[in-house]
Design an enzyme around this catalytic site. Structure first.
Site, PDB file in Angstrom:
ATOM      1  N   HIS A  54       0.814  -1.216   0.000  1.00 46.40           N
ATOM      2  CA  HIS A  54       0.000   0.000   0.000  1.00 46.40           C
ATOM      3  C   HIS A  54       0.846   1.264   0.000  1.00 46.40           C
ATOM      4  CE1 HIS A  54      -2.449  -3.152   2.184  1.00 46.40           C
ATOM      5  NE2 HIS A  54      -2.896  -3.098   0.962  1.00 46.40           N
TER       6      HIS A  54
ATOM      7  N   ARG B 111      -9.461   3.626  -5.828  1.00 41.53           N
ATOM      8  CA  ARG B 111      -9.414   2.697  -4.692  1.00 41.53           C
ATOM      9  C   ARG B 111      -9.984   3.397  -3.456  1.00 41.53           C
ATOM     10  NH1 ARG B 111      -4.187   2.178  -7.158  1.00 41.53           N
ATOM     11  NH2 ARG B 111      -3.779   0.067  -7.936  1.00 41.53           N
TER      12      ARG B 111
ATOM     13  N   CYS C 135      -6.616  -2.991 -14.990  1.00 46.33           N
ATOM     14  CA  CYS C 135      -6.167  -1.912 -14.106  1.00 46.33           C
ATOM     15  C   CYS C 135      -5.084  -2.346 -13.130  1.00 46.33           C
ATOM     16  CB  CYS C 135      -7.357  -1.334 -13.335  1.00 46.33           C
ATOM     17  SG  CYS C 135      -8.219  -2.524 -12.292  1.00 46.33           S
TER      18      CYS C 135
END
Length: 754
Positions: free
Chosen positions: A366, A473, A679
């Protein structure tokens, strides 16, 4: 020299006085060895400093020939001094000349000395030099004397690390800490960053070494250990995380070390030598770090992180310092950390941040996603980087190759400066192509979209000429928030995102949490295999209130606009049907309460679970569009954890099995007239983008920094020729080899920039 236990304390006080005297570096070091020799009742005291070329140079001596200073050198492993440097352990001998490693140096005049005691000079586990005392008579040095010399070496380590002795070094013969080094890690975000190190969790500097009241220091240590144990127990009981990436098994390991009797015994022994509690922790950790860094067993080297963790926790308890937080940065800062979460990175001042280097953290972590969103050159999996740097060190980060250069020499710095300028010129070329239609040489349009997760990302859409936000997101908002975002907060973000894109469509992905994406305020569910567990749409369907709130916020934010929402981790058409029903229910709610509705609503599905490959016709009939999540789909197809270094590079997305699966998805979309995009990270690489275009993909979504290079490649390729070249290799029976090399050669022959 039992010197009672006042010996080391008295010596350290005197050495502190010497450190404060207004004299030059050589004079200060000369006085230090005189004091040490007197305190240790030794005829000789010598300091050897480790140079960047690997040699140990005699920097000061009391008792040996002064003419040998800066002339006598030995390599690591050579002689008794070299042996200490190699093993990072003390060595005490009653008859030094009888030892097989003894190396006679006639210029020093040491042949008349029989007894020898040497200790490594360590800082952060790094070898800075060797401190030696010698006696003419044969004698056995006591444990107290060894402890005293080790304690004294700590002060010398700070002196060496401060750079004060650098003025005494010959050109090109700086110290170990100033040694130029090159490391190679995993590229996280392309770009070149030149600057100076800022440690995310800087080393806690122990300023007071000498204990005024040993009993009081013992009480402080015991209290800090107890407080640390209670803190760890509470974290485990809550199932929570303290910091980033610290899951239950890590905490259990830390708790084991916090109760280790051997570790506690060494701490108390260090206290008995006259150190403060903080200095005792640093001494013990220095010794452990030096030994573990020299281990070849990966498991033992991994224990270094656990020991660092427990030592840092204890030092924070003793000093009252909490974990470091972001904030203002000096100009041209390169952030270096063992690991960090996306929220921690976002807390830093972006204006002066030029790069990021992590010991852990792969391309799909992340924090890597955030780094790419910020356009920050970043590298992960850089081995032991936090052990090798000091705040302020010069550093170069090459996010394209994964290389890190520490304290680079002028020629390397100049070369990378030119590389940075070349990249800037290339970026300018990409910028000039921004408004050029992305059409291949044979007239096929490939739409390039942008992945985003933060409001700041959306500002890049117009800068890079993205056709839309192909993936937003939404979980990043949840991950950086201190508590669960309310409906109003979610609505405000989604509305701002839509407005910031200046009319470009936005495809929102519903909350994709679970597995490694654990919200700090949400109880972590213990699972044997969380990547295949309760996550993403599974959480949403089991907790429909959570999913309905998010859908309501999205639909309200899309008032009067075209709205696109997709659901992640869908494994069956039934799951999609359930999620679609919840969306329609929220649409009806807004209609009943007279909210302005979106002018249209498209509901799509993320294809990332292999089970959908056998339901493609059904899912295409049910969904308005498909979006391939190539990161997860690839790891599930090959059963290879993308964050596991041992297997993540074992399988290639440019291999026939992977490309056949991807082609089946886009072919199904074509049959049903449903748009299909990709994606994942794969779409943002020029070579992979060529392969995707060749098998039928016309919509690719990627990080902002990837759009320029992919656009340049697409403009230069003939898709028909690429398809003719690629398809025979994909269809080859009984061949699962990667076609990367062949495709790369094809691209080069075709003049496609990669």
């Amino acid at each position: 020299m039992r010197g009672a236990l006042g010996g080391p304390r008295l010596l350290l006080r005197r050495l502190r006085e010497v450190m404060a005297e207004p004299v030059n570096a050589q004079a200060r070091l000369d006085r230090i060895v005189i004091h040490i020799a007197a305190n240790m009742v030794a005829e000789v005291c010598s300091v050897y400093v480790a140079r960047s070329d690997g040699k140990l140079e005699l920097y000061a001596t009391e008792g040996l020939n002064r003419e040998a200073v800066h002339l006598t050198t030995m390599t690591t492993g050579e002689g008794l001094v070299g042996l200490i440097a190699e093993k990072a352990e003390p060595l005490a001998l009653a008859d030094a000349q009888a030892h097989p490693a003894f190396s006679y140096r006639p210029e020093t005049g040491e042949e008349i000395y029989q007894s020898f005691l040497g200790v490594p000079i360590l800082r952060g586990g790094n070898m800075l030099g060797v401190l030696v005392v010698q006696n003419r008579a044969r004698r056995t040095y006591s444990e107290e004397e060894v402890e005293a010399l080790q304690t004294t070496a700590m002060l010398l380590a700070e002196m060496i690390a401060s750079g004060e002795l650098q003025s005494l070094a010959q050109p090109g013969q700086g110290f170990t800490l100033q040694k130029a080094m090159a490391l190679c890690g995993a590229p996280l975000c392309e770009g070149v960053g030149l600057g100076h190190v800022v440690l995310h969790e800087p080393r806690i500097v122990v300023k007071q070494l000498v204990a005024e009241d040993p009993q009081a220091e013992l009480r402080r240590l015991e209290q800090a250990i107890q407080a640390m144990r209670e803190q760890i127990d509470q974290l485990i009981a809550r199932g929570d995380r303290y910091g980033v990436g610290e899951h239950r098994d890590v905490l259990e390991t830390v708790r084991m070390f916090a109760n280790d009797r051997g570790w506690l015994r060494r701490l108390r022994e260090a206290l008995e030598s006259g150190l403060t509690a903080e200095a005792a922790v640093e001494r013990v950790q220095n010794d452990a770090r030096a030994k573990l860094q020299r281990q070849t067993d990966p498991y033992l080297r991994e224990r270094l992180h656990d020991l660092d963790d427990i030592a840092n926790r204890l030092l924070r308890q003793l000093t009252g310092q909490g974990p470091a937080h972001g904030g203002a940065l000096p100009p041209n800062s390169i952030l270096v950390a063992r690991n960090m979460g996306p929220a921690a990175l976002l807390e830093y001042d972006r204006a002066n941040l030029r790069g990021l280097v992590l010991e852990d953290g792969g391309p799909t972590s992340h924090v890597a996603i955030i780094a790419r969103a910020l356009g920050l050159p970043a590298i992960g999996e850089a081995p032991n980087i936090t052990d090798l740097v000091e705040t302020g060190d010069a550093i170069i980060v090459d996010g394209g190759s994964g290389e890190v250069h520490l304290r680079p020499p002028p020629d390397v710095e100049a070369a990378y400066g030119e590389k940075a300028r070349l990249r800037a010129r290339r970026q300018e070329q990409y910028h000039r192509l921004r408004d050029t239609p992305t059409v291949t040489r044979d007239g096929v349009e490939i739409s390039l979209h942008m992945n985003a997760g933060l409001l700041i990302d959306c500002e890049h859409a117009s800068e890079v000429g993205a056709k839309s936000i192909g993936l937003f997101r939404t979980e990043l908002q949840f991950m950086v928030a201190p508590s669960f975002p309310r409906l109003s907060e979610q609505y405000a973000l989604y509305r701002k995102v839509i407005e910031a894109t200046e009319g470009r469509p936005v495809t929102f992905r519903t909350l994709d949490i679970g597995s490694d994406k654990v919200l700090p305020y949400m109880a972590k569910v213990e699972e044997e295999n969380p990547a295949l567990g309760w996550r993403a749409i599974r959480i949403g369907l089991d907790r429909p209130g959570l999913l309905r709130m998010q859908l309501r916020a999205m639909l309200r934010a899309g008032a009067g606009r075209e709205m696109r929402i997709m659901f992640p981790m869908v494994a069956t058409t039934c799951e999609f049907a359930q999620a679609k029903a919840l969306a329609e229910r929220e649409l009806e709610f807004l209609r009943r309460h007279n909210y302005i509705l979106p002018v249209s609503l498209d509901l799509g599905v993320m294809v990332e679970v292999p089970s959908l490959l056998w339901q493609l016709d059904e899912i295409c009939a049910a969904a308005d569009f498909l979006s391939v999540g190539s990161n997860d789909l690839t790891q599930y197809i090959f059963a290879a954890d993308r964050d596991n270094k041992r297997v993540s590079s074992r399988f290639d997305t440019l291999s026939p099995p992977s490309l056949r699966a991807l082609k089946a998805i886009v072919d199904a979309g074509d049959r049903h007239g449903k748009p299909v995009s990709l994606c994942g990270e794969m779409g943002g690489k020029p070579l992979e983008a060529i392969a995707l275009a060749a098998i039928g993909y016309r919509h690719l979504s990627m990080t902002p920094s990837a759009i320029g290079p992919v656009r340049a490649a697409v403009l230069a390729v003939d898709v028909g020729a690429a398809r003719d070249f690629l398809m025979p290799m994909i269809d080859r029976p009984d061949d699962c080899r990667s076609i990367r090399q062949e495709l790369h050669a094809f691209a080069e022959r075709s003049g496609v920039p990669l």
